[in-house]
Write an enzyme that holds these catalytic residues in place. Sequence first.
Site, PDB file in Angstrom:
ATOM      1  N   SER A  76       0.830  -1.200   0.000  1.00  0.00           N
ATOM      2  CA  SER A  76       0.000   0.000   0.000  1.00  0.00           C
ATOM      3  C   SER A  76       0.861   1.244   0.000  1.00  0.00           C
ATOM      4  O   SER A  76       1.945   1.269   0.575  1.00  0.00           O
ATOM      5  CB  SER A  76      -0.915   0.030   1.214  1.00  0.00           C
ATOM      6  OG  SER A  76      -1.590   1.267   1.253  1.00  0.00           O
ATOM      7  N   TYR A 133      -2.050  -0.714  10.802  1.00  0.00           N
ATOM      8  CA  TYR A 133      -2.319  -1.126   9.407  1.00  0.00           C
ATOM      9  C   TYR A 133      -1.131  -0.758   8.512  1.00  0.00           C
ATOM     10  O   TYR A 133      -0.646  -1.577   7.737  1.00  0.00           O
ATOM     11  CB  TYR A 133      -3.601  -0.459   8.898  1.00  0.00           C
ATOM     12  CG  TYR A 133      -3.823  -0.639   7.414  1.00  0.00           C
ATOM     13  CD1 TYR A 133      -4.344  -1.823   6.906  1.00  0.00           C
ATOM     14  CD2 TYR A 133      -3.488   0.373   6.501  1.00  0.00           C
ATOM     15  CE1 TYR A 133      -4.533  -2.006   5.538  1.00  0.00           C
ATOM     16  CE2 TYR A 133      -3.679   0.207   5.135  1.00  0.00           C
ATOM     17  CZ  TYR A 133      -4.198  -0.973   4.660  1.00  0.00           C
ATOM     18  OH  TYR A 133      -4.379  -1.145   3.310  1.00  0.00           O
TER      19      TYR A 133
HETATM   20  P1  NDP Z   1     -11.870  -5.513   1.863  1.00  0.00           P
HETATM   21  O1  NDP Z   1     -12.152  -5.222   3.289  1.00  0.00           O
HETATM   22  O2  NDP Z   1     -12.955  -5.357   0.862  1.00  0.00           O
HETATM   23  O3  NDP Z   1     -11.277  -6.974   1.709  1.00  0.00           O
HETATM   24  C1  NDP Z   1     -10.468  -7.541   2.676  1.00  0.00           C
HETATM   25  C2  NDP Z   1     -10.628  -9.030   2.628  1.00  0.00           C
HETATM   26  O4  NDP Z   1      -9.786  -9.601   3.659  1.00  0.00           O
HETATM   27  C3  NDP Z   1     -12.040  -9.504   2.913  1.00  0.00           C
HETATM   28  O5  NDP Z   1     -12.324 -10.564   2.022  1.00  0.00           O
HETATM   29  C4  NDP Z   1     -11.962 -10.004   4.334  1.00  0.00           C
HETATM   30  O6  NDP Z   1     -12.870 -11.038   4.631  1.00  0.00           O
HETATM   31  C5  NDP Z   1     -10.560 -10.558   4.348  1.00  0.00           C
HETATM   32  N1  NDP Z   1     -10.063 -10.787   5.708  1.00  0.00           N
HETATM   33  C6  NDP Z   1      -9.977  -9.909   6.724  1.00  0.00           C
HETATM   34  N2  NDP Z   1      -9.538 -10.528   7.832  1.00  0.00           N
HETATM   35  C7  NDP Z   1      -9.312 -11.820   7.497  1.00  0.00           C
HETATM   36  C8  NDP Z   1      -8.885 -12.964   8.211  1.00  0.00           C
HETATM   37  N3  NDP Z   1      -8.593 -12.904   9.504  1.00  0.00           N
HETATM   38  N4  NDP Z   1      -8.785 -14.133   7.546  1.00  0.00           N
HETATM   39  C9  NDP Z   1      -9.106 -14.220   6.241  1.00  0.00           C
HETATM   40  N5  NDP Z   1      -9.535 -13.178   5.513  1.00  0.00           N
HETATM   41  C10 NDP Z   1      -9.653 -11.992   6.144  1.00  0.00           C
HETATM   42  O7  NDP Z   1     -10.638  -4.559   1.504  1.00  0.00           O
HETATM   43  P2  NDP Z   1      -9.785  -4.342   0.154  1.00  0.00           P
HETATM   44  O8  NDP Z   1     -10.296  -5.189  -0.927  1.00  0.00           O
HETATM   45  O9  NDP Z   1      -9.673  -2.892  -0.032  1.00  0.00           O
HETATM   46  O10 NDP Z   1      -8.352  -4.852   0.627  1.00  0.00           O
HETATM   47  C11 NDP Z   1      -7.648  -5.870  -0.023  1.00  0.00           C
HETATM   48  C12 NDP Z   1      -6.167  -5.552  -0.022  1.00  0.00           C
HETATM   49  O11 NDP Z   1      -5.929  -4.349  -0.746  1.00  0.00           O
HETATM   50  C13 NDP Z   1      -5.581  -5.334   1.364  1.00  0.00           C
HETATM   51  O12 NDP Z   1      -4.315  -5.979   1.429  1.00  0.00           O
HETATM   52  C14 NDP Z   1      -5.392  -3.836   1.434  1.00  0.00           C
HETATM   53  O13 NDP Z   1      -4.336  -3.486   2.291  1.00  0.00           O
HETATM   54  C15 NDP Z   1      -5.058  -3.536  -0.009  1.00  0.00           C
HETATM   55  N6  NDP Z   1      -5.211  -2.178  -0.445  1.00  0.00           N
HETATM   56  C16 NDP Z   1      -6.453  -1.583  -0.463  1.00  0.00           C
HETATM   57  C17 NDP Z   1      -6.564  -0.274  -0.891  1.00  0.00           C
HETATM   58  C18 NDP Z   1      -7.863   0.426  -0.924  1.00  0.00           C
HETATM   59  O14 NDP Z   1      -7.874   1.596  -1.253  1.00  0.00           O
HETATM   60  N7  NDP Z   1      -8.975  -0.213  -0.610  1.00  0.00           N
HETATM   61  C19 NDP Z   1      -5.394   0.466  -1.355  1.00  0.00           C
HETATM   62  C20 NDP Z   1      -4.163  -0.270  -1.300  1.00  0.00           C
HETATM   63  C21 NDP Z   1      -4.103  -1.530  -0.873  1.00  0.00           C
HETATM   64  P3  NDP Z   1     -14.436 -10.749   4.995  1.00  0.00           P
HETATM   65  O15 NDP Z   1     -15.105 -10.555   3.684  1.00  0.00           O
HETATM   66  O16 NDP Z   1     -14.839 -12.011   5.684  1.00  0.00           O
HETATM   67  O17 NDP Z   1     -14.482  -9.547   5.861  1.00  0.00           O
END
Ligand code: NDP
Length: 311
Positions: free
Chosen positions: A142, A186
């Site tokens: 990120s 984070y």
């Molecule tokens: P979301 O919250 O939409 O997705 C996160 C996912 O991680 C969900 O599927 C969630 O599951 C899962 N998750 C969380 N905790 C656990 C756990 N303990 N075990 C298994 N799965 C877990 O966020 P994003 O799609 O935005 O994030 C995805 C990636 O992108 C991350 O690494 C984030 O750091 C990165 N990112 C995001 C940006 C943004 O602007 N959004 C920018 C840069 C990077 P559940 O559906 O069950 O909650």
Amino acid sequence: RQGTCIVTGASSGLGLATAKALAETGKWHIIMACRNFLKAERAAKSAGIAKENYTIMHLDLASLDSVRQFVDTFRRSGRPLDVLVCNAAVYLPTAKEPAFTAEGFELSVGTNHLGHFLLSRLLLEDMKKSDYPSKRLIIVGSITGNTNTLAGNVPPKANLGDLRGLSGGLNGLNRPAMIDDGAKAYKDSKVCNMLTMQEFHRRLHEETGIAFASLYPGCIATTGLFREHIPLFRLLFPPFQKYITKGFVSEDEAGKRLAQVVSDPSLTKSGVYWSWNKHSASFQNQLSQEASDAEKARKVWEISEKLVGLA
Ligand code: NDP
């Protein structure tokens, strides 16, 4: 043959969009590694991913036992492993008190970094056995962990310090570092992710031929990542990113970007942190000083090995 790609956190946001983009090519079978089976099944259906192109397997990254069980389940499936995408993450910017994983590690670093660290170390053995011509291990990074950017300079900034917090077991007693604040935890977890990718590259690229990569897909301001934020933030953040910073990217577009890092023949270089310019062209981006500190990467690797029981 179809490639097999594990995507953690494929039940929403970037992970789901990536699974969809990969499935649409017909070249991939996606293992959706998710903590909530029902949510993942519904998400796959509503995204229109064809049944034969995905399998959901349970994985809760906030429990090291669950990580080990997931690896066993995957191995029993008999599938080869060609690409692993460490995508799942939690972000707890408004948390007043730290939360903890099953093993008592602060939840953001425990989930985003330590859970993925154990997962990728164990699954590396499976990837070594695969005969796929272009094997890749991708850890989503990120911009917020990179203090050489504007977004990375919004306080509280990422700072792993002298790693006292991590080596103290992330239990809240060894401040400063990592768990003083949910937003910082984070960002720190993302620094660990980017350092881990580079340490993998240094230690294992030559021996295994696997390409290790990280990326910043753009600001996907609409995903569930911001679910813990205050309502006003959630309302204003997407238009702010769209019209003011112009860093906004849709979930679909971000999914296509990550899918490129999984399978595009031009993105095979190892040790790279990929980003995209305003014309949606990929380029190799520079990491901040801390996120590219080789000595710190080595220490994070060694401390993490101890914490997850690999050393
Ligand atoms: P979301 O919250 O939409 O997705 C996160 C996912 O991680 C969900 O599927 C969630 O599951 C899962 N998750 C969380 N905790 C656990 C756990 N303990 N075990 C298994 N799965 C877990 O966020 P994003 O799609 O935005 O994030 C995805 C990636 O992108 C991350 O690494 C984030 O750091 C990165 N990112 C995001 C940006 C943004 O602007 N959004 C920018 C840069 C990077 P559940 O559906 O069950 O909650």
